[in-house]
Design a protein around this motif. Structure first.
Motif, PDB file in Angstrom:
ATOM      1  N   VAL A  11       0.438  -1.439   0.131  1.00 24.17           N
ATOM      2  CA  VAL A  11      -0.169   0.159   0.427  1.00 24.17           C
ATOM      3  C   VAL A  11       0.640   1.011  -0.260  1.00 24.17           C
ATOM      4  O   VAL A  11       2.584   1.227   0.193  1.00 24.17           O
ATOM      5  CB  VAL A  11      -0.851   0.250   1.243  1.00 24.17           C
ATOM      6  N   PRO A  12       0.705   2.274  -0.581  1.00 21.25           N
ATOM      7  CA  PRO A  12       1.167   3.714  -0.324  1.00 21.25           C
ATOM      8  C   PRO A  12       2.054   4.143   0.832  1.00 21.25           C
ATOM      9  O   PRO A  12       2.379   4.332   0.926  1.00 21.25           O
ATOM     10  CB  PRO A  12       0.323   4.477  -1.207  1.00 21.25           C
ATOM     11  N   SER A  13       0.587   4.199   1.788  1.00 25.07           N
ATOM     12  CA  SER A  13       0.563   4.266   3.375  1.00 25.07           C
ATOM     13  C   SER A  13      -0.363   3.218   3.723  1.00 25.07           C
ATOM     14  O   SER A  13      -1.213   3.154   2.723  1.00 25.07           O
ATOM     15  CB  SER A  13       0.953   5.348   3.795  1.00 25.07           C
ATOM     16  N   GLU A  14       0.067   3.213   5.237  1.00 29.50           N
ATOM     17  CA  GLU A  14      -1.161   2.620   5.805  1.00 29.50           C
ATOM     18  C   GLU A  14      -2.408   3.150   5.848  1.00 29.50           C
ATOM     19  O   GLU A  14      -3.723   2.784   6.283  1.00 29.50           O
ATOM     20  CB  GLU A  14      -0.309   2.150   7.430  1.00 29.50           C
TER      21      GLU A  14
ATOM     22  N   LEU B 197       1.728  -6.976   5.727  1.00 31.43           N
ATOM     23  CA  LEU B 197       1.114  -5.598   4.838  1.00 31.43           C
ATOM     24  C   LEU B 197       3.358  -5.038   4.903  1.00 31.43           C
ATOM     25  O   LEU B 197       3.518  -4.775   5.771  1.00 31.43           O
ATOM     26  CB  LEU B 197       0.030  -4.105   6.219  1.00 31.43           C
ATOM     27  N   VAL B 198       2.840  -4.372   3.553  1.00 31.50           N
ATOM     28  CA  VAL B 198       4.199  -3.627   3.729  1.00 31.50           C
ATOM     29  C   VAL B 198       3.507  -1.609   3.101  1.00 31.50           C
ATOM     30  O   VAL B 198       2.719  -1.708   1.746  1.00 31.50           O
ATOM     31  CB  VAL B 198       5.076  -4.107   2.708  1.00 31.50           C
ATOM     32  N   SER B 199       4.807  -0.862   3.996  1.00 33.84           N
ATOM     33  CA  SER B 199       3.910  -0.077   3.104  1.00 33.84           C
ATOM     34  C   SER B 199       4.714   0.814   2.810  1.00 33.84           C
ATOM     35  O   SER B 199       6.156   0.925   2.955  1.00 33.84           O
ATOM     36  CB  SER B 199       3.051   1.064   4.534  1.00 33.84           C
ATOM     37  N   GLN B 200       5.064   1.303   1.326  1.00 38.48           N
ATOM     38  CA  GLN B 200       6.198   2.073   0.423  1.00 38.48           C
ATOM     39  C   GLN B 200       6.399   3.702   1.752  1.00 38.48           C
ATOM     40  O   GLN B 200       7.367   3.345   1.926  1.00 38.48           O
ATOM     41  CB  GLN B 200       5.147   3.183  -0.991  1.00 38.48           C
ATOM     42  N   GLU B 201       5.559   4.051   2.060  1.00 39.51           N
ATOM     43  CA  GLU B 201       5.659   5.089   3.187  1.00 39.51           C
ATOM     44  C   GLU B 201       6.557   4.780   4.056  1.00 39.51           C
ATOM     45  O   GLU B 201       7.668   5.226   4.108  1.00 39.51           O
ATOM     46  CB  GLU B 201       4.549   6.283   3.084  1.00 39.51           C
ATOM     47  N   ASP B 202       6.591   3.749   4.575  1.00 42.50           N
ATOM     48  CA  ASP B 202       7.410   3.670   5.856  1.00 42.50           C
ATOM     49  C   ASP B 202       8.617   3.136   4.853  1.00 42.50           C
ATOM     50  O   ASP B 202       9.787   2.594   6.217  1.00 42.50           O
ATOM     51  CB  ASP B 202       6.347   2.309   6.890  1.00 42.50           C
ATOM     52  N   GLU B 203       8.926   1.685   4.255  1.00 42.70           N
ATOM     53  CA  GLU B 203      10.127   1.377   3.875  1.00 42.70           C
ATOM     54  C   GLU B 203      10.482   2.469   2.715  1.00 42.70           C
ATOM     55  O   GLU B 203      12.109   2.619   3.253  1.00 42.70           O
ATOM     56  CB  GLU B 203       9.467   0.851   2.321  1.00 42.70           C
TER      57      GLU B 203
END
Length: 92
Positions: A56-59, A83-89
């Motif tokens: 997801v782009p962000s949670e 769940l993987v967030s682009q923003e967090d990564e």
């Protein structure tokens, strides 16, 4: 969706499907048909040698309320994915 596909490609991840709730369903924390299809796809996956991720782009795009976000992420883990967030990564 383009940025998510590029993000996955840059990491060598293979995209197996796209599940996007549109319209009113995208604004709800529950009763999201695409989310249900995602969970079903994860639960019925026979790719035991593959790590399944939900990108997801962000949670916050997953749900507006933090408690609901945690519940949906937990539901995803129980189904067999992470769940993987682009923003967090990108922050790490």
């Amino acid at each position: 969706m383009k940025s998510a596909r590029e993000y996955a490609s840059d990491r060598g991840w293979r995209v197996r499907g796209e599940f996007v709730d549109l319209g009113a369903h995208a604004l709800l924390d529950y009763n999201r048909p695409a989310w249900g299809r995602l969970l079903l796809a994860v639960r019925t996956s026979e790719a035991l040698d593959v790590r399944l991720l939900c990108l997801v782009p962000s949670e916050q795009r997953l749900a507006t309320l933090p408690g609901v976000r945690r519940a949906l992420a937990r539901e995803l883990v129980i189904a067999g994915a992470r769940l993987v967030s682009q923003e967090d990564e990108e922050r790490t």
